[in-house]
Design a protein around this motif. Structure first.
Motif, mmCIF file in Angstrom:
data_model
loop_
_atom_site.group_PDB
_atom_site.id
_atom_site.type_symbol
_atom_site.label_atom_id
_atom_site.label_comp_id
_atom_site.label_asym_id
_atom_site.label_seq_id
_atom_site.Cartn_x
_atom_site.Cartn_y
_atom_site.Cartn_z
ATOM 1 N N THR A 5 34.281 -52.696 101.708
ATOM 2 C CA THR A 5 33.886 -52.778 100.317
ATOM 3 C C THR A 5 33.852 -54.241 99.893
ATOM 4 N N ALA A 46 31.543 -51.543 91.932
ATOM 5 C CA ALA A 46 31.806 -50.311 92.665
ATOM 6 C C ALA A 46 30.635 -49.961 93.577
ATOM 7 N N THR A 58 38.317 -42.962 97.939
ATOM 8 C CA THR A 58 37.077 -43.725 98.059
ATOM 9 C C THR A 58 37.124 -44.569 99.328
ATOM 10 N N ALA A 79 40.959 -52.165 94.877
ATOM 11 C CA ALA A 79 39.818 -51.903 95.758
ATOM 12 C C ALA A 79 40.243 -51.665 97.193
#
Length: 352
Positions: free
Chosen positions: A73, A78, A242, A269
């Motif tokens: 990521t 996002a 996620t 994150a």
């Protein structure tokens, strides 16, 4: 004893003032460095679609000289990821695999250099050791400063309100002392967690931390399953999780290694939950949610979130930024006090 503390605090501060100022300034500048890096790219938001990511990974791998080795990521906006390719490329994509367009070629390199400067002085392992040792000295110096600033005869609240009257020496000392009392403790937490991160391996051994790592799968009779099949299997193990990162199977290990962010994790994150999937048959090899981790692992996994302020959400990150500004201000005020020590010597003795 207080006289010794005063002298130690003063001279350690003066010797390392320039270095700590660099650390404070760079630390302040990179609190939101993920978002700053995102400014280099443009593209509409697209929700994470593992099938779309799998197609992009397969299209890159169609070139015999290129293979996606990992996915991470971007930690800014996002549903954005960076694909790291074996030929040295880093391809930024949206959640569905659509490649994003780079609109600025200088933002990312500048931000990356600031991060490395803060972490290692651009000097590799040696720089990390220097940063770590200076962190120990800064943490101890904050405690010394707190001891020195603490009023001997009570009146803590009065001391925490800087004076707006009197000669310049008294006002400067009052501000330095009051700001120290207000912020020294949270600053100490930020400095200590950052120092422990610099000595992460040693800290981990000290608390008995062992990173989850299943045995390598070396049998390669079959073609690895597609990325989306493995990713979906991993995500299904932790409801609401996620995708944070994925390491692709290699010739030496036919395992998909996923890092996920479980709901409720301190990290904003870079979640710490890990899932390992057999790339040959899609079976789960290991599932390690952060919520069920042993205390030593939870401790190690929380260090980064505390140091960056992520544990406190957006407010926590802003507070870390303000602490960086506070440290820079305290260094400047300290140098001003030292430079005027002879001129203001009598005044400082009266207000100390």
């Amino acid at each position: 004893m207080r006289t010794i503390f005063v002298r130690l605090h003063r001279w350690v501060s003066l010797v390392l003032a320039a270095f700590w100022l660099i650390q404070a300034i760079t630390g302040t500048m990179i609190v939101f460095h993920w978002e700053m890096t995102e400014a280099a790219y443009t593209g509409a938001h697209r929700a994470t679609d593992t099938a779309g990511l799998a197609r992009r990974i397969a299209s890159i791998g169609a070139d015999p000289a290129a293979r996606v080795e990992s996915l991470w990521t971007t930690a800014g906006l996002a549903d954005r990821y960076t694909l790291f390719v074996s030929d040295g490329r880093a391809v930024q994509v949206a959640g569905d695999g659509t490649e994003l367009v780079q609109q600025s070629s200088w933002i990312s390199p500048v931000v990356d250099r600031l991060v490395v400067l803060h972490q290692s002085l651009l000097a590799g392992d040696v720089g990390e050791w220097i940063v770590g040792i200076s962190g120990i000295l800064l943490a101890s110096n904050l405690l010394l400063g707190l001891c020195v600033a603490w009023p001997q005869s009570g009146g803590v609240w009065r001391t925490m309100r800087p004076s707006r009257r009197g000669p310049p020496a008294a006002r400067t000392y009052s501000w330095h002392r009051a700001l120290g009392l207000w912020v020294a403790v949270p600053a100490f937490v930020i400095v200590v967690t950052g120092t422990l991160l610099r000595f992460e391996d040693g800290t981990g051994r000290l608390v008995g931390y062992a990173s989850p790592s299943p045995s390598a799968i070396t049998a390669h009779e079959r073609t690895p399953i597609p990325f989306d099949q493995a990713a979906n299997a991993a995500l299904a193990t932790i409801p609401g999780a996620t995708l944070v990162s994925a390491s692709m199977p290699s010739d030496d290990d036919a395992t998909y290694r996923f890092r996920l962010r479980e709901p409720g994790e301190a990290a904003r994150a870079y979640g710490k939950s890990e899932v390992f999937v057999n790339a040959l048959d899609g079976k789960l090899v290991g599932v390690f949610p952060e919520s069920t981790a042993e205390p030593s692992r939870r401790f190690m996994d929380t260090l980064f979130a505390l140091h960056t302020g992520e544990a406190g959400g957006p407010v926590g990150r802003v507070l870390v930024l303000l602490i960086g500004i506070w440290l820079a201000t305290m260094i400047v005020l300290g140098v001003v006090l030292w430079q005027g020590r002879r001129k203001w010597k009598g005044t400082l003795k009266r207000v100390a």
